[in-house]
Scaffold this active site. Sequence first.
Site, mmCIF file in Angstrom:
data_model
loop_
_atom_site.group_PDB
_atom_site.id
_atom_site.type_symbol
_atom_site.label_atom_id
_atom_site.label_comp_id
_atom_site.label_asym_id
_atom_site.label_seq_id
_atom_site.Cartn_x
_atom_site.Cartn_y
_atom_site.Cartn_z
ATOM 1 N N CYS A 55 -28.383 30.707 -35.909
ATOM 2 C CA CYS A 55 -27.243 29.880 -36.272
ATOM 3 C C CYS A 55 -27.468 28.374 -36.367
ATOM 4 C CB CYS A 55 -26.156 30.136 -35.249
ATOM 5 S SG CYS A 55 -26.141 31.822 -34.687
ATOM 6 N N CYS A 87 -18.977 22.932 -38.153
ATOM 7 C CA CYS A 87 -17.990 23.708 -37.391
ATOM 8 C C CYS A 87 -17.387 22.809 -36.328
ATOM 9 C CB CYS A 87 -18.673 24.907 -36.728
ATOM 10 S SG CYS A 87 -17.549 25.967 -35.789
ATOM 11 N N GLU A 107 -26.202 27.599 -45.012
ATOM 12 C CA GLU A 107 -27.227 28.634 -44.940
ATOM 13 C C GLU A 107 -26.629 30.028 -44.987
ATOM 14 O OE1 GLU A 107 -28.890 26.497 -41.043
ATOM 15 O OE2 GLU A 107 -28.597 28.621 -40.728
ATOM 16 N N CYS A 156 -18.759 25.103 -29.394
ATOM 17 C CA CYS A 156 -19.323 25.958 -28.344
ATOM 18 C C CYS A 156 -20.618 25.324 -27.834
ATOM 19 C CB CYS A 156 -19.582 27.370 -28.873
ATOM 20 S SG CYS A 156 -18.087 28.182 -29.459
ATOM 21 N N CYS A 203 -25.428 37.538 -43.836
ATOM 22 C CA CYS A 203 -24.598 36.754 -42.937
ATOM 23 C C CYS A 203 -24.241 35.472 -43.684
ATOM 24 C CB CYS A 203 -25.389 36.464 -41.666
ATOM 25 S SG CYS A 203 -24.536 35.406 -40.508
ATOM 26 N N CYS A 228 -24.191 26.514 -28.992
ATOM 27 C CA CYS A 228 -24.359 26.822 -30.422
ATOM 28 C C CYS A 228 -24.811 25.592 -31.191
ATOM 29 C CB CYS A 228 -23.046 27.345 -30.994
ATOM 30 S SG CYS A 228 -23.135 27.715 -32.761
HETATM 31 N N1 SAH Z 1 -17.364 30.876 -35.384
HETATM 32 C C1 SAH Z 1 -17.580 32.292 -35.434
HETATM 33 C C2 SAH Z 1 -18.747 32.715 -36.310
HETATM 34 C C3 SAH Z 1 -20.005 31.906 -36.267
HETATM 35 S S1 SAH Z 1 -21.008 31.989 -34.804
HETATM 36 C C4 SAH Z 1 -17.714 32.834 -34.033
HETATM 37 O O1 SAH Z 1 -17.662 32.066 -33.081
HETATM 38 O O2 SAH Z 1 -17.799 34.037 -33.883
HETATM 39 C C5 SAH Z 1 -21.702 33.599 -34.860
HETATM 40 C C6 SAH Z 1 -22.115 34.156 -33.504
HETATM 41 O O3 SAH Z 1 -23.398 33.613 -33.098
HETATM 42 C C7 SAH Z 1 -21.152 33.825 -32.396
HETATM 43 O O4 SAH Z 1 -20.966 34.951 -31.577
HETATM 44 C C8 SAH Z 1 -21.902 32.721 -31.657
HETATM 45 O O5 SAH Z 1 -21.423 32.581 -30.365
HETATM 46 C C9 SAH Z 1 -23.316 33.210 -31.746
HETATM 47 N N2 SAH Z 1 -24.349 32.211 -31.462
HETATM 48 C C10 SAH Z 1 -24.285 30.880 -31.632
HETATM 49 N N3 SAH Z 1 -25.453 30.285 -31.288
HETATM 50 C C11 SAH Z 1 -26.294 31.277 -30.920
HETATM 51 C C12 SAH Z 1 -27.640 31.302 -30.463
HETATM 52 N N4 SAH Z 1 -28.367 30.199 -30.356
HETATM 53 N N5 SAH Z 1 -28.172 32.511 -30.165
HETATM 54 C C13 SAH Z 1 -27.452 33.644 -30.302
HETATM 55 N N6 SAH Z 1 -26.183 33.676 -30.733
HETATM 56 C C14 SAH Z 1 -25.598 32.511 -31.025
#
Ligand code: SAH
Length: 341
Positions: A331, A110, A90, A114, A103, A117
Amino acid sequence: MKRNLFNLTKEDLEAYFLSINEKKFKATQVYEWLYQKREFNIANFTNLKKEVRDQLLKDFTTDLISIEKKQEDNLVKKYLFHLFDDNYIEAVVMFHDYGASICVSSEVGCNMGCKFCESGRQKKIRNLEAYEMVEQILVIEKDLNIRLKSVVIMGIGEPLDNYDNIVNFIKIINDSKGIQIGARHITLSTCGLVPKIYELAKLPIQINLAISLHAPNDNLRNSLMPVNKVYNLATLKQAIVDYLHVTSRRVTLEYVMLDNVNDSIDCALELASLFKGLNVYVNLIPYNETEAQEFKRSSKNKIMAFYDTLKKNGLNATIRREFGGNIDAACGQLRGSMKNK
Ligand code: SAH
């Protein structure tokens, strides 16, 4: 097997022309066709001799990834792309007063895991090739008939876990004959793969770095982000200090606000004391709740109180404007919804 022409940096293309006994300036001509005139049919590159075009046609494709699905409201357009091997990724376009930003995703899935996420729940299938990132931009620009102003590498995937392809992608979009996105309009977001942050600092193209921090101490960060068990906060902070020193560019610390998890005043104080005095600012992100996750978004009041505490204690902060919550733009959600079908 044919290669995708959008995978090549200008230097790669120069080397290719030299290898077929042609002058390397032809690389610039090809770049002008692709990225300035947006002519993707090699047969129409009329300032190249017929034999050269034929050779290019033998060696390369310019096939584009296709749009599987699009969701939109006024401020956000979200695309689901179908890749040539039937994977899906996406990308999201956001409209700001200064122009549109995209973006992009950097991997199929991935591996960082986390806890909060959505992307992390879908294991990494493979890296994206540079052309698959370049084409997210080209296809969307064509679809919307616009030029994008800035690029954030913040979609699905951990970009520094796909380092070589990401660097090629950055070179291609930053090239003065390429898509011409200035280094200051490119942002890479990482969960903190420390050795690669040191490498990135040495890249001649000085892009913006964002670090997904999300916690001010190792205990909490370990519980949210497995990567912290490999590169803890002290190690990460040292890499940030080095990045600031080498590049003189301000670093962004992203901090997603999770209700009763990391949003206390104590957390704000701890964060401020850890980073104050450095050229960083904290971007507070209202959490996008997803069906599958147990985390809740912090209230507006709590976000404001956190923000005030950071400011009063010497740390710059902003609160991220919200995009796309009502169209599954958070995300990994669109790709996730595809998989569930
Ligand atoms: N792997 C990279 C980039 C992808 S995630 C990273 O970790 O930075 C992009 C951002 O979105 C990260 O800061 C992640 O922690 C955040 N993120 C993930 N899930 C989310 C959610 N449900 N709501 C808000 N931010 C989120």
